[in-house]
Write a protein that holds these residues in place. Structure first.
Motif, PDB file in Angstrom:
ATOM      1  N   GLY A 942       2.015  93.046 -59.041  1.00 53.59           N
ATOM      2  CA  GLY A 942       3.065  92.159 -59.519  1.00 53.59           C
ATOM      3  C   GLY A 942       2.516  90.768 -59.719  1.00 53.59           C
ATOM      4  O   GLY A 942       1.530  90.372 -59.082  1.00 53.59           O
ATOM      5  N   TYR A 943       3.128  90.015 -60.621  1.00 55.86           N
ATOM      6  CA  TYR A 943       2.705  88.635 -60.850  1.00 55.86           C
ATOM      7  C   TYR A 943       3.925  87.725 -60.867  1.00 55.86           C
ATOM      8  O   TYR A 943       5.054  88.161 -61.139  1.00 55.86           O
ATOM      9  CB  TYR A 943       1.916  88.500 -62.152  1.00 55.86           C
ATOM     10  N   LEU A 944       3.671  86.469 -60.559  1.00 54.45           N
ATOM     11  CA  LEU A 944       4.720  85.463 -60.537  1.00 54.45           C
ATOM     12  C   LEU A 944       4.148  84.194 -61.155  1.00 54.45           C
ATOM     13  O   LEU A 944       3.059  83.755 -60.786  1.00 54.45           O
ATOM     14  CB  LEU A 944       5.175  85.191 -59.095  1.00 54.45           C
ATOM     15  N   LEU A 945       4.896  83.623 -62.100  1.00 58.35           N
ATOM     16  CA  LEU A 945       4.494  82.358 -62.705  1.00 58.35           C
ATOM     17  C   LEU A 945       5.524  81.298 -62.341  1.00 58.35           C
ATOM     18  O   LEU A 945       6.715  81.443 -62.627  1.00 58.35           O
ATOM     19  CB  LEU A 945       4.399  82.491 -64.229  1.00 58.35           C
ATOM     20  N   ILE A 946       5.041  80.235 -61.669  1.00 59.86           N
ATOM     21  CA  ILE A 946       5.909  79.123 -61.278  1.00 59.86           C
ATOM     22  C   ILE A 946       5.388  77.857 -61.936  1.00 59.86           C
ATOM     23  O   ILE A 946       4.181  77.583 -61.920  1.00 59.86           O
ATOM     24  CB  ILE A 946       5.927  78.944 -59.743  1.00 59.86           C
ATOM     25  N   ASN A 947       6.299  77.084 -62.497  1.00 62.82           N
ATOM     26  CA  ASN A 947       5.907  75.857 -63.215  1.00 62.82           C
ATOM     27  C   ASN A 947       6.223  74.578 -62.449  1.00 62.82           C
ATOM     28  O   ASN A 947       5.895  73.491 -62.923  1.00 62.82           O
ATOM     29  CB  ASN A 947       6.605  75.793 -64.579  1.00 62.82           C
ATOM     30  N   GLN A 948       6.874  74.694 -61.293  1.00 60.38           N
ATOM     31  CA  GLN A 948       7.303  73.500 -60.558  1.00 60.38           C
ATOM     32  C   GLN A 948       6.452  73.322 -59.307  1.00 60.38           C
ATOM     33  O   GLN A 948       6.446  74.190 -58.426  1.00 60.38           O
ATOM     34  CB  GLN A 948       8.781  73.623 -60.179  1.00 60.38           C
ATOM     35  N   PRO A 949       5.720  72.214 -59.183  1.00 63.35           N
ATOM     36  CA  PRO A 949       4.817  72.018 -58.037  1.00 63.35           C
ATOM     37  C   PRO A 949       5.508  72.131 -56.685  1.00 63.35           C
ATOM     38  O   PRO A 949       4.923  72.680 -55.741  1.00 63.35           O
ATOM     39  CB  PRO A 949       4.260  70.602 -58.273  1.00 63.35           C
ATOM     40  N   SER A 950       6.722  71.622 -56.539  1.00 59.05           N
ATOM     41  CA  SER A 950       7.386  71.668 -55.237  1.00 59.05           C
ATOM     42  C   SER A 950       7.697  73.106 -54.827  1.00 59.05           C
ATOM     43  O   SER A 950       7.580  73.469 -53.650  1.00 59.05           O
ATOM     44  CB  SER A 950       8.675  70.843 -55.266  1.00 59.05           C
ATOM     45  N   LEU A 951       8.098  73.930 -55.786  1.00 58.24           N
ATOM     46  CA  LEU A 951       8.364  75.337 -55.474  1.00 58.24           C
ATOM     47  C   LEU A 951       7.066  76.068 -55.143  1.00 58.24           C
ATOM     48  O   LEU A 951       7.038  76.926 -54.254  1.00 58.24           O
ATOM     49  CB  LEU A 951       9.076  76.018 -56.646  1.00 58.24           C
ATOM     50  N   ILE A 952       5.997  75.711 -55.843  1.00 53.97           N
ATOM     51  CA  ILE A 952       4.692  76.317 -55.536  1.00 53.97           C
ATOM     52  C   ILE A 952       4.295  76.020 -54.092  1.00 53.97           C
ATOM     53  O   ILE A 952       3.841  76.902 -53.360  1.00 53.97           O
ATOM     54  CB  ILE A 952       3.620  75.790 -56.514  1.00 53.97           C
ATOM     55  N   GLU A 953       4.485  74.783 -53.669  1.00 53.84           N
ATOM     56  CA  GLU A 953       4.131  74.398 -52.301  1.00 53.84           C
ATOM     57  C   GLU A 953       4.977  75.156 -51.290  1.00 53.84           C
ATOM     58  O   GLU A 953       4.460  75.646 -50.274  1.00 53.84           O
ATOM     59  CB  GLU A 953       4.313  72.893 -52.131  1.00 53.84           C
ATOM     60  N   THR A 954       6.266  75.254 -51.551  1.00 57.01           N
ATOM     61  CA  THR A 954       7.157  75.984 -50.638  1.00 57.01           C
ATOM     62  C   THR A 954       6.751  77.452 -50.573  1.00 57.01           C
ATOM     63  O   THR A 954       6.709  78.055 -49.493  1.00 57.01           O
ATOM     64  CB  THR A 954       8.623  75.872 -51.097  1.00 57.01           C
ATOM     65  N   PHE A 955       6.454  78.034 -51.731  1.00 53.32           N
ATOM     66  CA  PHE A 955       6.074  79.450 -51.772  1.00 53.32           C
ATOM     67  C   PHE A 955       4.856  79.706 -50.898  1.00 53.32           C
ATOM     68  O   PHE A 955       4.810  80.673 -50.131  1.00 53.32           O
ATOM     69  CB  PHE A 955       5.795  79.864 -53.221  1.00 53.32           C
ATOM     70  N   HIS A 956       3.859  78.833 -50.997  1.00 55.46           N
ATOM     71  CA  HIS A 956       2.625  79.048 -50.235  1.00 55.46           C
ATOM     72  C   HIS A 956       2.804  78.793 -48.737  1.00 55.46           C
ATOM     73  O   HIS A 956       1.940  79.171 -47.948  1.00 55.46           O
ATOM     74  CB  HIS A 956       1.504  78.173 -50.786  1.00 55.46           C
ATOM     75  N   SER A 957       3.903  78.166 -48.351  1.00 59.62           N
ATOM     76  CA  SER A 957       4.141  77.976 -46.913  1.00 59.62           C
ATOM     77  C   SER A 957       4.508  79.295 -46.244  1.00 59.62           C
ATOM     78  O   SER A 957       4.430  79.421 -45.026  1.00 59.62           O
ATOM     79  CB  SER A 957       5.256  76.939 -46.690  1.00 59.62           C
ATOM     80  N   PHE A 958       4.908  80.277 -47.056  1.00 56.21           N
ATOM     81  CA  PHE A 958       5.189  81.613 -46.521  1.00 56.21           C
ATOM     82  C   PHE A 958       3.957  82.483 -46.749  1.00 56.21           C
ATOM     83  O   PHE A 958       3.832  83.180 -47.749  1.00 56.21           O
ATOM     84  CB  PHE A 958       6.418  82.226 -47.203  1.00 56.21           C
ATOM     85  N   ALA A 959       3.022  82.372 -45.831  1.00 56.45           N
ATOM     86  CA  ALA A 959       1.758  83.096 -45.960  1.00 56.45           C
ATOM     87  C   ALA A 959       2.001  84.585 -45.709  1.00 56.45           C
ATOM     88  O   ALA A 959       3.111  85.024 -45.431  1.00 56.45           O
ATOM     89  CB  ALA A 959       0.751  82.532 -44.971  1.00 56.45           C
ATOM     90  N   GLY A 960       0.934  85.344 -45.799  1.00 61.79           N
ATOM     91  CA  GLY A 960       1.049  86.758 -45.465  1.00 61.79           C
ATOM     92  C   GLY A 960       1.344  87.652 -46.648  1.00 61.79           C
ATOM     93  O   GLY A 960       1.655  88.825 -46.473  1.00 61.79           O
ATOM     94  N   LEU A 961       1.265  87.121 -47.858  1.00 65.60           N
ATOM     95  CA  LEU A 961       1.500  87.944 -49.041  1.00 65.60           C
ATOM     96  C   LEU A 961       0.333  88.917 -49.207  1.00 65.60           C
ATOM     97  O   LEU A 961      -0.832  88.526 -49.163  1.00 65.60           O
ATOM     98  CB  LEU A 961       1.607  87.052 -50.278  1.00 65.60           C
TER      99      LEU A 961
END
Length: 1104
Positions: A942-961
């Motif tokens: 699966g792939y995910l494309l995010i264009n907003q830096p703040s959402l990217i940062e929040t997403f990466h705070s949930f490690a373990g993917l």
């Protein structure tokens, strides 16, 4: 006799063709028992007439044939013969240094390797080597094979000439056999005769051309005995392109011979080939080694380059590649020169030579290598250029080759990768439990094992299931947990069943039992997750202390044994496994084990086989490294409630674990179990749990409620084998390009980073299909599945304090997952008049009063309804979302197959760029996969494309993917490249699938309507929804054994009734969210689809 001989010679004198005609007539006389003796005597007289060397050469020039003696000085045969008498003609290969050296190399083997064996000689020429082997070594049978039909005829004459004495009498050996009993000659393109006649060989010898013909068109002529002498003779000097990577060295024919040999040779067979050293010894050896053969150099010398062989083709290869061939000036030269220099030197009158080696090779893992090549020859020839079965470390070969063979067998036998339960493949779980029973004497079953994509995912999923207010996790296992858990200060008491504001609070602790026990006593956590220190893992004392203290306070305990778990035929045990051999696993304890192949030290288990380490030794030395980062994990629990809850949790949060990763580790387990005798030792009685904890932390009330109400997969059913129309997977035939890409990704070695860089391909695909923009602020994130990516987005929504907004008629699994994660949920009503699609009006009315809305939109294909959002419709919906500052999850995972519409895709670039600049809070995340577009059933990606830096940062705070392995990325890259070509098998297969699904849709729609269902018209995708309009409110009685089930059909029970009555599993209205409408997945294999149609009819007949 004199008159007959003169007539014979007069006929031969006309031309080479006339000589061949006369000689063929002579063969006919030899084949006829009534004229055989006279024919043999005639040959004796002919030989005597041209007995001297000068006369023999004159005969060749005048009469176009020659009879000569080949002296075999190295041995005497059974009849003390030191020579063979052989005929040659100009249109066949004449014995020279090339073949003499080959025979010397064969003689390096003891005679016994040929005795009583079935042998084939490739490129037998006039047959002298086949006859010599038969005369000396007493094989059971020698098949002399040559593509030149004239060579075969001459070989038969030579066989008769040496099987009969000068008077025409048979010459018998010590076993009372003649050469006629032991040798046959046949016209054959390499081993085609043996393959077509199902002849299994034990020895293959070959001395065949290794230079490309300077005139490629010449090689395209038909090979017949009436072809020109020049053409037939060229077959002994030159070869054509064979479609192998070795063609660039002139070795393509050898490569094809080896691969054909692999298919017909017995497992312990030996192949012996004459190899000119012109390409270099390393190139020659690699030809064999990369095909899974062990190679020994029997003999090496120098020979003069044949004067009648043009090496200009090698000069041309050097011109177009960096490779340099190796020649020498004369036989005494010791400094190599390239082909161009050698060509120029020869043109100036110099003599050039090259090395000549005889190689003996044997399959290192015969059955597995044969399985691999059996797969490759069925439409996957192109992969052979990528195949590399050469390994410096035998332990790597012992691991990789069996897996490739198993993967090949799966891809060959199965047109699709079959359905596997979310808890893990039943076969894989049986292998794990079998390993535990056999090697550690622990009586587990598959129903004690749950499979996860990784150890990190297993731990995080367990914590989300239990939702403790406080968990203690050892510091080596906590690094990939969500940052919010590790920074939360809410470690105090909360009301039972309630989440604290910060969710789970995790306290990190050292991996040492004394410290851990002290923290448990003081903090009284609800869950503890810990590994075992090396010095404490030897005995069970530390484990028992942890089990006792957690039992006392009602705490769940997860013990990680990854560091101490060995896949070995002599595995060292550890304290946990020793305890389990004598005791039932306490109900509050679960065991976690991650299988990961790239880490050293404390990060991974050690894999050994027959005491050879596959991974790490104590000093961190990497002994063998096959598929780095290929991970899977399992959790063991002997508590039924925990097992079932974990099965449901992995389905909701991950979908399921990679089936190919399970195949790989399953092979390792299987290799260790295959040679074991079943139930050789009875397992000892185990002690039951001493005392149960008074009140162990259970599952959170919200989590268990969500699991109970989620409509998840039915894995097993006693009455019927289940037909799954309830899962969002494709079980249609996997195309040849997809199978080829999967296999090649595991067969390749030394894959470069660029070959697994999929970002440019994904960017191009979403730009072409959806017009979705990406720039320097964009980030592509990849995972094992779209499910895992979606759930991380849900966590981002929760973190932001947003509300997940689902249209009625969304994917039920996604909605259940969001509820399980305790997200705020808002349902957006949809209307039947527009096919339950979102409209501007309904969307605006739903989100206008919601703070921080996160809107989920499935499109272009809507799952599960199968309708489409047009470009105009989706742009209007995005305008509404932007107006209210919504975050949009645009899920394209189910798109790519449109069968009832002239749909031309989306173009969102202009709209999104305009809206993003005008509404800073507006954000769109594009979620997708390849399973529909590429028919990649079984590939987890699966792939995910995010264009907003703040959402990217929040997403990466949930490690373990759980990230896709590099083999998956390689596969995806190959498929994306094929898609970009817009031609070929992949494009054709996609078109065929579209047509196929259109037919499936019509069949299913007609059957449902005929049985009282109201079907919503679909345009795309692999699922449709239908309402049992004429069946609702009616009664169905189902008798199973002594039990009778009675249902008055409604939305709540139609799924169970259908399952119990017929074995067909569908999704009900509680899953689709649309009152009355159930979901049916069409992408089944033919047999299951036909059975599903029968089930629908049978269900109708049972309703009163």
């Amino acid at each position: 006799m004199g008159v007959v001989m003169e007539d014979f010679l007069k006929q031969c004198q006309h031309s080479g063709d006339a000589a061949y005609t006369a000689i063929r007539s002579l063969l006919e006389r030899l084949e006829d028992p009534t004229t055989r003796t006279d024919a043999r005597i005639f040959l004796s007289e002919l030989h005597k007439r041209f007995h001297s060397k000068e006369a023999s050469l004159s005969c060749l020039q005048t009469y176009h044939f020659q009879i000569q003696d080949i002296y075999l000085e190295q041995y005497e045969g059974f009849l003390k013969r030191r020579k063979l008498t052989m005929m040659v003609i100009p249109s066949i290969f004449m014995p020279e240094d090339w073949s003499f050296t080959f025979y010397e190399g064969i003689n390096r083997h003891p005679d016994s390797i040929f005795k009583d064996r079935t042998v084939a000689e490739l490129g037998c020429g006039n047959g002298w080597i086949s006859i010599a082997i038969a005369e000396k070594c007493s094989p059971l049978k020698v098949y002399g094979l040559d593509i030149n039909p004239r060579a075969v005829k001459i070989s038969w004459i030579n066989l008769y000439m040496n099987a009969l004495d000068e008077k025409g009498n048979p010459i018998y050996d010590e076993e009372n056999k003649t050469l006629l009993d032991r040798v046959e000659f046949h016209e054959s393109d390499l081993l085609s005769y043996c393959r077509d006649n199902h002849i299994e060989l034990e020895r293959i010898v070959g001395c065949i051309p290794q230079i490309l013909n300077p005139n490629p068109d010449a090689m395209s002529k038909m090979v017949t005995e009436n072809a020109s002498e020049e053409f037939l003779h060229s077959l002994s000097n030159y070869c054509a392109l064979q479609g192998f990577v070795e063609d660039q060295f002139g070795l393509g024919l050898i490569a094809r011979a080896v691969e054909e040999g692999i298919s017909v040779i017995k497992p312990l067979g030996i192949m012996i080939f004459n190899m000119g050293g012109r390409p270099g010894q390393a190139v020659c050896r690699r030809l064999f080694e990369r095909r899974g053969l062990r190679v020994d150099q029997l003999w090496q010398t120098k020979v003069l380059q044949a004067a009648d062989t043009d090496i200009s083709a090698l000069v041309e290869i050097e011109k177009n590649s960096p490779h340099r061939f190796e020649f020498f000036m004369g036989l005494a030269g010791d400094q190599p020169i390239c082909a161009r220099t050698a060509w120029a030197y020869a043109k100036a009158g110099g003599r050039i030579s090259h090395a000549l080696s005889v190689y003996s090779c044997q399959l290192r893992q015969p059955n597995q290598v044969k399985e691999i090549f059996e797969f490759l020859k069925n439409g996957f020839h192109d992969i052979s250029s990528s195949l590399d079965l050469s390994f410096q470390d035998d332990s790597v070969a012992d691991e990789k080759i069996p897996f490739l063979a198993y993967l090949a067998s799966v891809l060959k036998k199965n047109s699709f990768l079959p359905y596997e339960p979310p808890a893990g493949s039943r076969r894989f779980r049986n292998l794990i439990s079998g390993f535990m029973r056999t090697y550690h004497h622990i009586p587990l079953t598959a129903d004690n094992v749950v499979v996860f994509p990784s150890r990190t995912v297993a731990i995080e999923s367990s914590l989300r299931l239990l939702s403790p207010r406080l968990a203690i996790v050892d510091e080596q296992l906590s690094r990939n947990l969500p940052k919010q858990w590790l920074t939360s200060l809410n470690v105090g008491k909360t009301e039972s069943g309630k989440h604290s504001v910060g969710g789970v609070a995790v306290i990190e602790a050292p991996r040492q039992s004394d410290s851990m026990v002290e923290l448990i006593r003081k903090l009284k956590p609800e869950v503890v997750v810990t590994g075992m220190a090396q010095f404490e893992s030897v005995t069970s004392s530390a484990f028992e202390r942890l089990a006792d203290i957690t039992r006392e306070i009602g705490c769940r305990l997860f013990v990680d044994i990854s560091d101490h778990f060995e896949l070995s035929s002599l595995p060292s045990s550890n304290g946990v496994l020793k305890y389990l051999a004598g005791n039932v696993l306490p109900s509050h304890v679960a065991i976690v084990c991650g299988l990961l192949k790239n880490q050293c030290g404390s990060e991974s288990p050690v894999y050994t086989h027959s005491s050879i380490s596959y991974l790490t030794l104590g000093n961190g030395l990497m002994v063998a490294w096959v598929y780095s980062d290929l991970e899977v994990a399992f959790v063991i629990s002997e508590e039924e409630a925990m097992f079932k809850a974990l099965c449901k949790t992995v389905e909701l949060l991950q979908g399921n674990s990679s089936v190919i990763s399970q195949y790989y580790y399953g092979c390792l387990f299987h290799e260790l179990l295959a040679f074991q005798l079943a139930d050789r030792h009875s397992l000892p009685e185990r002690s039951v749990e001493k005392t149960r904890a008074f009140e162990v932390n259970g599952f959170s009330s919200s989590a268990i409620s969500r699991l109970d109400h989620a409509e998840l997969a039915v894995n097993e059913f006693d009455e019927f084998p289940v037909v799954h129309m309830d899962v969002n997977q494709i079980f249609l035939p996997i195309t040849t390009p997809v199978k080829a890409s999967i296999f090649e990704s595991f067969a390749r070695q030394n894959v470069s980073d660029s070959e697994t860089d999929i970002t440019s391909g994904i960017r191009e695909m979403i730009s072409t299909s959806y017009g979705f923009p990406s720039d320097s602020n964009s980030e592509f994130i990849y995972a094992d599945s779209t499910v895992a990516l979606f759930n991380k987005l849900v966590l981002c929504c929760i973190q932001e304090g947003g509300t997940m907004c689902f249209p009625t008629g969304s994917n039920g699994n996604y909605l259940s997952a969001a509820k399980f994660l305790n997200a705020k949920i808002a349902n957006i009503p949809t209307n039947p008049e527009v096919g339950y699609k979102l409209t501007e009006k309904t969307l605006a009315g739903a989100v206008e009063n919601i703070n921080k809305p996160w809107v989920y939109i499935s499109g272009p294909t809507i799952c599960p309804t199968g309708l489409l959002y047009s470009n105009e419709e989706i742009n209007k919906l995005l305008l509404v979302c932007a107006k209210f500052g919504a975050t949009v999850i645009l899920d394209t995972s189910f798109s790519g197959v449109e069968f009832n519409s002239a749909f031309e895709g989306w173009n969102l670039t202009g709209t999104l760029e305009k809206l993003s600049s005008a509404h800073p809070n507006f954000c769109t995340a594009l979620l997708g996969g390849l399973f529909s577009k590429m028919l990649t059933g079984g590939i987890k990606f699966g792939y995910l494309l995010i264009n907003q830096p703040s959402l990217i940062e929040t997403f990466h705070s949930f490690a373990g993917l759980s990230k896709p392995h590099r083999t998956i990325k390689y596969t995806v890259k190959k498929l994306l490249d094929l898609k970009d070509q817009r031609t070929g098998d992949l494009l054709n297969s996609t078109y065929e699938l579209t047509e196929f699904l259109a037919g499936r849709y019509k069949q299913l729609k007609q059957r449902l309507e005929a049985c009282g269902w109201e079907v919503l018209e679909a345009q795309a995708g692999v699922s449709i929804i239908a309402k049992p309009s004429t069946l609702l409110g009616k009664t169905i009685k189902i008798k199973k054994g002594e039990s009778t089930y009675e249902f008055k059909l409604d939305d709540s029970n139609v799924r169970e009734a259908m399952l119990r009555a017929t074995g067909l599993c569908i999704n009900s209205a509680s899953w689709t969210g649309i009152p009355g409408y159930c979901c049916f997945t069409m992408a089944l294999d033919n047999s299951d689809f036909e059975r599903s149609l029968e089930c629908i009819s049978n269900f109708k007949s049972l309703v009163c």
